[in-house]
Design an enzyme around this catalytic site. Structure first.
Site, PDB file in Angstrom:
ATOM      1  N   GLY A   1       1.109  13.007 -41.995  1.00  0.00           N
ATOM      2  CA  GLY A   1      -0.121  13.666 -42.399  1.00  0.00           C
ATOM      3  C   GLY A   1      -1.192  13.352 -41.374  1.00  0.00           C
ATOM      4  O   GLY A   1      -1.068  12.379 -40.616  1.00  0.00           O
TER       5      GLY A   1
ATOM      6  N   CYS B   1      -1.267   4.161 -40.941  1.00  0.00           N
ATOM      7  CA  CYS B   1      -2.223   5.204 -40.577  1.00  0.00           C
ATOM      8  C   CYS B   1      -2.342   5.259 -39.064  1.00  0.00           C
ATOM      9  O   CYS B   1      -2.462   4.214 -38.422  1.00  0.00           O
ATOM     10  CB  CYS B   1      -3.569   4.885 -41.210  1.00  0.00           C
ATOM     11  SG  CYS B   1      -4.845   6.090 -40.826  1.00  0.00           S
ATOM     12  N   LEU B   2      -2.293   6.463 -38.507  1.00  0.00           N
ATOM     13  CA  LEU B   2      -2.380   6.616 -37.047  1.00  0.00           C
ATOM     14  C   LEU B   2      -3.694   6.067 -36.507  1.00  0.00           C
ATOM     15  O   LEU B   2      -3.765   5.656 -35.352  1.00  0.00           O
ATOM     16  CB  LEU B   2      -2.250   8.097 -36.659  1.00  0.00           C
ATOM     17  CG  LEU B   2      -0.890   8.755 -36.927  1.00  0.00           C
ATOM     18  CD1 LEU B   2      -0.924  10.219 -36.518  1.00  0.00           C
ATOM     19  CD2 LEU B   2       0.222   8.023 -36.201  1.00  0.00           C
TER      20      LEU B   2
ATOM     21  N   GLN C   1      -9.743  12.225 -38.232  1.00  0.00           N
ATOM     22  CA  GLN C   1      -8.929  11.394 -37.331  1.00  0.00           C
ATOM     23  C   GLN C   1      -8.850  11.964 -35.916  1.00  0.00           C
ATOM     24  O   GLN C   1      -8.432  11.269 -34.998  1.00  0.00           O
ATOM     25  CB  GLN C   1      -7.500  11.253 -37.878  1.00  0.00           C
ATOM     26  CG  GLN C   1      -7.413  10.452 -39.159  1.00  0.00           C
ATOM     27  CD  GLN C   1      -5.967  10.266 -39.556  1.00  0.00           C
ATOM     28  OE1 GLN C   1      -5.403  11.104 -40.237  1.00  0.00           O
ATOM     29  NE2 GLN C   1      -5.356   9.190 -39.094  1.00  0.00           N
TER      30      GLN C   1
ATOM     31  N   HIS D   1      -9.230  10.290 -46.365  1.00  0.00           N
ATOM     32  CA  HIS D   1      -9.859  10.332 -45.036  1.00  0.00           C
ATOM     33  C   HIS D   1     -11.087  11.247 -45.036  1.00  0.00           C
ATOM     34  O   HIS D   1     -12.044  11.000 -44.305  1.00  0.00           O
ATOM     35  CB  HIS D   1      -8.871  10.868 -43.989  1.00  0.00           C
ATOM     36  CG  HIS D   1      -7.998   9.812 -43.381  1.00  0.00           C
ATOM     37  ND1 HIS D   1      -8.487   8.739 -42.688  1.00  0.00           N
ATOM     38  CD2 HIS D   1      -6.645   9.695 -43.329  1.00  0.00           C
ATOM     39  CE1 HIS D   1      -7.479   7.992 -42.239  1.00  0.00           C
ATOM     40  NE2 HIS D   1      -6.346   8.549 -42.629  1.00  0.00           N
TER      41      HIS D   1
ATOM     42  N   HIS E   1      -3.651   9.943 -49.443  1.00  0.00           N
ATOM     43  CA  HIS E   1      -4.067   9.228 -48.231  1.00  0.00           C
ATOM     44  C   HIS E   1      -4.944  10.135 -47.358  1.00  0.00           C
ATOM     45  O   HIS E   1      -6.003   9.714 -46.882  1.00  0.00           O
ATOM     46  CB  HIS E   1      -2.810   8.765 -47.477  1.00  0.00           C
ATOM     47  CG  HIS E   1      -3.073   8.070 -46.176  1.00  0.00           C
ATOM     48  ND1 HIS E   1      -2.705   6.764 -45.930  1.00  0.00           N
ATOM     49  CD2 HIS E   1      -3.656   8.501 -45.029  1.00  0.00           C
ATOM     50  CE1 HIS E   1      -3.072   6.430 -44.698  1.00  0.00           C
ATOM     51  NE2 HIS E   1      -3.647   7.472 -44.125  1.00  0.00           N
ATOM     52  N   GLU E   2      -4.487  11.373 -47.159  1.00  0.00           N
ATOM     53  CA  GLU E   2      -5.231  12.284 -46.264  1.00  0.00           C
ATOM     54  C   GLU E   2      -6.560  12.734 -46.880  1.00  0.00           C
ATOM     55  O   GLU E   2      -7.567  12.823 -46.185  1.00  0.00           O
ATOM     56  CB  GLU E   2      -4.369  13.490 -45.885  1.00  0.00           C
ATOM     57  CG  GLU E   2      -3.073  13.156 -45.147  1.00  0.00           C
ATOM     58  CD  GLU E   2      -3.247  12.202 -43.978  1.00  0.00           C
ATOM     59  OE1 GLU E   2      -4.323  12.184 -43.345  1.00  0.00           O
ATOM     60  OE2 GLU E   2      -2.294  11.445 -43.688  1.00  0.00           O
TER      61      GLU E   2
HETATM   62 NI    NI Z   1      -4.431   7.834 -42.214  1.00  0.00          NI
END
Ligand code: NI
Length: 171
Positions: A47, A95-96, A52, A141, A137-138
């Site tokens: 995701g 998480c990236l 991000q 963000h 999660h997304e």
């Molecule tokens: Ni993330």
């Protein structure tokens, strides 16, 4: 299409509440969606949320993970979610934007999702388990919330090497 630079922990864009997408059909939004899909795949994410990639818009990409009704990665614009049961499950997340760490995060097991797709059409569906986890999660963000904000405590926060070494067998 392009691979975009991922904003890393400490970048204020990750803590900002993102603004609604107004011009869904616009070339800029459509290009951002394509680039985000490429970027997510490049870094093997499941995701990716627009903040991000330094774009503070309410837009996220969800990979076609287990449980997804979509055959490929899908863009959710201006998404809203609601729990359909109060039951939560703990599982590992990374998480990236945070990099080489994982931790266990409680998430609702069953949610309802309403969003626009990339054509501006309203999509409504239910999500459970891992698919529901990725969406939660997304969508977090978009509110400036990161996964460790949701952890009960930080005792499971673990580097990937140590995760493989000490936690993989237990999980
Ligand atoms: Ni993330």
């Amino acid at each position: 299409m392009a691979i975009l630079k991922v904003a890393m922990l400490g970048n204020p864009v990750l803590r900002k509440k993102a603004a609604a997408v107004k011009d869904v059909a616009g070339a800029e939004t459509q290009r951002l969606i394509d680039d985000m899909i490429d970027t997510m795949k490049e870094y093997s994410g499941v995701g990716l949320a627009a903040p991000q990639v330094h774009a503070s818009h309410r837009l996220c990409i969800i990979e076609a993970v287990k449980g997804s009704p979509f055959k490929e990665a899908v863009a959710l614009l201006n998404p809203s979610i609601e729990p359909l049961s109060q039951q939560k499950a703990d599982d590992w997340e990374g998480c990236l934007s945070i990099g080489d760490l994982r931790g266990t995060v409680p998430r609702f097991r069953h949610i309802g999702v309403k969003a626009l797709d990339r054509k501006g059409k309203v999509v409504e569906f239910e999500a459970t388990e891992f698919f529901a986890r990725v969406i939660q999660h997304e969508v977090d963000h978009l509110e400036g919330v990161l996964y460790f904000d949701r952890m009960k405590d930080l005792t499971t926060l673990t580097h990937m090497n140590e995760w493989s070494r000490y936690w993989l067998k237990k999980s």
